[in-house]
Design a protein around this motif. Sequence first.
Motif, PDB file in Angstrom:
ATOM      1  N   GLY A  96     -10.640  -5.739 -23.878  1.00 39.06           N
ATOM      2  CA  GLY A  96      -9.717  -4.932 -23.086  1.00 39.06           C
ATOM      3  C   GLY A  96     -10.059  -4.891 -21.614  1.00 39.06           C
ATOM      4  N   LYS A  97     -11.373  -4.908 -21.286  1.00 37.44           N
ATOM      5  CA  LYS A  97     -11.770  -4.836 -19.879  1.00 37.44           C
ATOM      6  C   LYS A  97     -11.379  -6.110 -19.130  1.00 37.44           C
ATOM      7  CE  LYS A  97     -15.488  -1.526 -20.283  1.00 37.44           C
ATOM      8  NZ  LYS A  97     -16.902  -1.245 -20.048  1.00 37.44           N
ATOM      9  N   ILE A  98     -11.549  -7.248 -19.753  1.00 37.01           N
ATOM     10  CA  ILE A  98     -11.170  -8.518 -19.116  1.00 37.01           C
ATOM     11  C   ILE A  98      -9.657  -8.579 -18.961  1.00 37.01           C
ATOM     12  CG2 ILE A  98     -11.191 -11.029 -19.354  1.00 37.01           C
ATOM     13  CD1 ILE A  98     -13.942 -10.080 -18.822  1.00 37.01           C
ATOM     14  N   ASN A  99      -8.931  -8.153 -19.987  1.00 35.88           N
ATOM     15  CA  ASN A  99      -7.470  -8.145 -19.923  1.00 35.88           C
ATOM     16  C   ASN A  99      -6.995  -7.236 -18.795  1.00 35.88           C
ATOM     17  OD1 ASN A  99      -4.837  -8.668 -20.602  1.00 35.88           O
ATOM     18  ND2 ASN A  99      -4.778  -7.191 -22.271  1.00 35.88           N
ATOM     19  N   LEU A 100      -7.622  -6.067 -18.669  1.00 38.10           N
ATOM     20  CA  LEU A 100      -7.272  -5.143 -17.590  1.00 38.10           C
ATOM     21  C   LEU A 100      -7.616  -5.746 -16.235  1.00 38.10           C
ATOM     22  CD1 LEU A 100      -6.296  -2.322 -16.710  1.00 38.10           C
ATOM     23  CD2 LEU A 100      -8.679  -1.583 -16.910  1.00 38.10           C
ATOM     24  N   GLY A 101      -8.759  -6.425 -16.147  1.00 35.48           N
ATOM     25  CA  GLY A 101      -9.164  -7.062 -14.890  1.00 35.48           C
ATOM     26  C   GLY A 101      -8.207  -8.155 -14.464  1.00 35.48           C
ATOM     27  N   ILE A 102      -7.768  -8.966 -15.417  1.00 38.27           N
ATOM     28  CA  ILE A 102      -6.810 -10.031 -15.108  1.00 38.27           C
ATOM     29  C   ILE A 102      -5.489  -9.431 -14.657  1.00 38.27           C
ATOM     30  CG2 ILE A 102      -5.439 -11.885 -16.137  1.00 38.27           C
ATOM     31  CD1 ILE A 102      -7.868 -12.539 -17.869  1.00 38.27           C
ATOM     32  N   THR A 103      -5.055  -8.375 -15.328  1.00 41.08           N
ATOM     33  CA  THR A 103      -3.807  -7.714 -14.959  1.00 41.08           C
ATOM     34  C   THR A 103      -3.898  -7.120 -13.556  1.00 41.08           C
ATOM     35  OG1 THR A 103      -3.427  -7.185 -17.279  1.00 41.08           O
ATOM     36  CG2 THR A 103      -2.152  -5.963 -15.670  1.00 41.08           C
ATOM     37  N   LEU A 104      -5.014  -6.468 -13.256  1.00 40.30           N
ATOM     38  CA  LEU A 104      -5.193  -5.892 -11.917  1.00 40.30           C
ATOM     39  C   LEU A 104      -5.279  -6.975 -10.845  1.00 40.30           C
ATOM     40  CD1 LEU A 104      -7.708  -2.978 -12.606  1.00 40.30           C
ATOM     41  CD2 LEU A 104      -5.301  -2.809 -11.977  1.00 40.30           C
ATOM     42  N   LEU A 105      -5.943  -8.079 -11.155  1.00 42.45           N
ATOM     43  CA  LEU A 105      -6.062  -9.169 -10.198  1.00 42.45           C
ATOM     44  C   LEU A 105      -4.694  -9.784  -9.896  1.00 42.45           C
ATOM     45  CD1 LEU A 105      -8.094 -10.877  -8.593  1.00 42.45           C
ATOM     46  CD2 LEU A 105      -8.130 -12.445 -10.525  1.00 42.45           C
ATOM     47  N   LEU A 106      -3.887 -10.003 -10.929  1.00 46.58           N
ATOM     48  CA  LEU A 106      -2.545 -10.551 -10.716  1.00 46.58           C
ATOM     49  C   LEU A 106      -1.656  -9.564  -9.956  1.00 46.58           C
ATOM     50  CD1 LEU A 106      -1.876 -12.323 -14.127  1.00 46.58           C
ATOM     51  CD2 LEU A 106      -2.350 -13.384 -11.924  1.00 46.58           C
ATOM     52  N   GLY A 107      -1.780  -8.284 -10.267  1.00 48.61           N
ATOM     53  CA  GLY A 107      -1.012  -7.271  -9.547  1.00 48.61           C
ATOM     54  C   GLY A 107      -1.417  -7.186  -8.089  1.00 48.61           C
ATOM     55  N   PHE A 108      -2.717  -7.303  -7.814  1.00 46.30           N
ATOM     56  CA  PHE A 108      -3.191  -7.282  -6.434  1.00 46.30           C
ATOM     57  C   PHE A 108      -2.678  -8.489  -5.663  1.00 46.30           C
ATOM     58  CE2 PHE A 108      -6.408  -8.531  -3.277  1.00 46.30           C
ATOM     59  CZ  PHE A 108      -6.333  -7.425  -2.449  1.00 46.30           C
ATOM     60  N   ALA A 109      -2.711  -9.669  -6.294  1.00 47.02           N
ATOM     61  CA  ALA A 109      -2.212 -10.879  -5.635  1.00 47.02           C
ATOM     62  C   ALA A 109      -0.723 -10.749  -5.332  1.00 47.02           C
ATOM     63  CB  ALA A 109      -2.476 -12.102  -6.508  1.00 47.02           C
ATOM     64  N   TRP A 110       0.055 -10.171  -6.261  1.00 48.01           N
ATOM     65  CA  TRP A 110       1.485  -9.984  -6.047  1.00 48.01           C
ATOM     66  C   TRP A 110       1.734  -9.009  -4.892  1.00 48.01           C
ATOM     67  CZ3 TRP A 110       4.526  -5.533  -6.947  1.00 48.01           C
ATOM     68  CH2 TRP A 110       5.890  -5.745  -6.820  1.00 48.01           C
ATOM     69  N   ALA A 111       0.991  -7.905  -4.877  1.00 47.87           N
ATOM     70  CA  ALA A 111       1.165  -6.919  -3.814  1.00 47.87           C
ATOM     71  C   ALA A 111       0.753  -7.496  -2.461  1.00 47.87           C
ATOM     72  CB  ALA A 111       0.345  -5.669  -4.126  1.00 47.87           C
ATOM     73  N   LEU A 112      -0.323  -8.270  -2.427  1.00 49.29           N
ATOM     74  CA  LEU A 112      -0.769  -8.888  -1.187  1.00 49.29           C
ATOM     75  C   LEU A 112       0.264  -9.874  -0.655  1.00 49.29           C
ATOM     76  CD1 LEU A 112      -3.221  -8.952   0.714  1.00 49.29           C
ATOM     77  CD2 LEU A 112      -4.047 -10.900  -0.603  1.00 49.29           C
ATOM     78  N   CYS A 113       0.863 -10.629  -1.552  1.00 47.85           N
ATOM     79  CA  CYS A 113       1.917 -11.575  -1.158  1.00 47.85           C
ATOM     80  C   CYS A 113       3.124 -10.830  -0.599  1.00 47.85           C
ATOM     81  CB  CYS A 113       2.307 -12.425  -2.357  1.00 47.85           C
ATOM     82  SG  CYS A 113       3.582 -13.639  -2.019  1.00 47.85           S
ATOM     83  N   SER A 114       3.485  -9.728  -1.222  1.00 44.22           N
ATOM     84  CA  SER A 114       4.633  -8.944  -0.749  1.00 44.22           C
ATOM     85  C   SER A 114       4.358  -8.332   0.622  1.00 44.22           C
ATOM     86  CB  SER A 114       4.967  -7.837  -1.750  1.00 44.22           C
ATOM     87  OG  SER A 114       5.315  -8.390  -2.995  1.00 44.22           O
ATOM     88  N   VAL A 115       3.166  -7.800   0.817  1.00 45.23           N
ATOM     89  CA  VAL A 115       2.818  -7.203   2.110  1.00 45.23           C
ATOM     90  C   VAL A 115       2.784  -8.278   3.194  1.00 45.23           C
ATOM     91  CG1 VAL A 115       0.937  -6.077   3.375  1.00 45.23           C
ATOM     92  CG2 VAL A 115       1.626  -5.214   1.147  1.00 45.23           C
ATOM     93  N   ALA A 116       2.224  -9.445   2.880  1.00 50.77           N
ATOM     94  CA  ALA A 116       2.188 -10.543   3.854  1.00 50.77           C
ATOM     95  C   ALA A 116       3.599 -10.997   4.222  1.00 50.77           C
ATOM     96  CB  ALA A 116       1.380 -11.710   3.300  1.00 50.77           C
ATOM     97  N   ALA A 117       4.495 -11.033   3.237  1.00 46.58           N
ATOM     98  CA  ALA A 117       5.875 -11.439   3.515  1.00 46.58           C
ATOM     99  C   ALA A 117       6.573 -10.408   4.404  1.00 46.58           C
ATOM    100  CB  ALA A 117       6.646 -11.614   2.208  1.00 46.58           C
ATOM    101  N   ILE A 118       6.350  -9.139   4.150  1.00 45.21           N
ATOM    102  CA  ILE A 118       6.943  -8.091   4.991  1.00 45.21           C
ATOM    103  C   ILE A 118       6.398  -8.185   6.410  1.00 45.21           C
ATOM    104  CG2 ILE A 118       7.041  -5.585   5.344  1.00 45.21           C
ATOM    105  CD1 ILE A 118       7.189  -5.345   2.258  1.00 45.21           C
ATOM    106  N   PHE A 119       5.093  -8.455   6.535  1.00 45.09           N
ATOM    107  CA  PHE A 119       4.500  -8.635   7.862  1.00 45.09           C
ATOM    108  C   PHE A 119       5.125  -9.839   8.571  1.00 45.09           C
ATOM    109  CE2 PHE A 119       1.280 -10.536  10.636  1.00 45.09           C
ATOM    110  CZ  PHE A 119       1.095  -9.488  11.523  1.00 45.09           C
ATOM    111  N   MET A 120       5.358 -10.929   7.831  1.00 46.85           N
ATOM    112  CA  MET A 120       5.998 -12.106   8.435  1.00 46.85           C
ATOM    113  C   MET A 120       7.395 -11.780   8.947  1.00 46.85           C
ATOM    114  SD  MET A 120       5.106 -15.394   6.038  1.00 46.85           S
ATOM    115  CE  MET A 120       6.267 -16.432   6.877  1.00 46.85           C
ATOM    116  N   ILE A 121       8.134 -10.997   8.189  1.00 47.27           N
ATOM    117  CA  ILE A 121       9.486 -10.631   8.600  1.00 47.27           C
ATOM    118  C   ILE A 121       9.450  -9.843   9.903  1.00 47.27           C
ATOM    119  CG2 ILE A 121      11.499  -9.227   8.013  1.00 47.27           C
ATOM    120  CD1 ILE A 121      10.953  -9.934   5.067  1.00 47.27           C
ATOM    121  N   PHE A 122       8.623  -8.784   9.929  1.00 52.35           N
ATOM    122  CA  PHE A 122       8.589  -7.932  11.118  1.00 52.35           C
ATOM    123  C   PHE A 122       7.999  -8.645  12.331  1.00 52.35           C
ATOM    124  CE2 PHE A 122       8.897  -4.292   8.057  1.00 52.35           C
ATOM    125  CZ  PHE A 122      10.153  -3.905   8.471  1.00 52.35           C
TER     126      PHE A 122
END
Length: 130
Positions: free
Chosen positions: A47-73
């Motif tokens: 469960g800990k590895i599964n949670l870690g993978i999920t958090l890592l993928l969520g962080f990468a998605w959020a980072l990509c979204s924030v970078a895209a918003i920064f690119m727009i502005f």
Amino acid sequence: MNHLTRMTIDLATAAGTRAHLALNSVLPAEITNPLGNVSPDLTIFGGKINLGITLLLGFAWALCSVAAIFMIFSGLGAARHAQKRSNEPEKVTAGLTQAKTGGLVLALSFALPIIIGGIIIFVNRVNSGA
């Protein structure tokens, strides 16, 4: 609702029905798993590895979204600055291109989880025979 809107809705409904029928005629009734009922399962590592993978993928998605918003502005800001201060059309175009690229990246970052989720749901339904 006016006539043109109703005609557009009817055409869209007809196109969707044709696409659904065409998809059903192309896909086989059952797709066999070439690995013999072996399916990916991340909980095998715990469960800990599964949670870690999920958090890592969520962080990468959020980072990509924030970078895209920064690119727009930043692109819109660069275009506005170039238009007001230097009045150079090349810099305005470059800023707007950057903003468009950021918008495309943002749209793709929001659409990708939906597309992947749809594929996973489709594969699960085909494998379960529903």
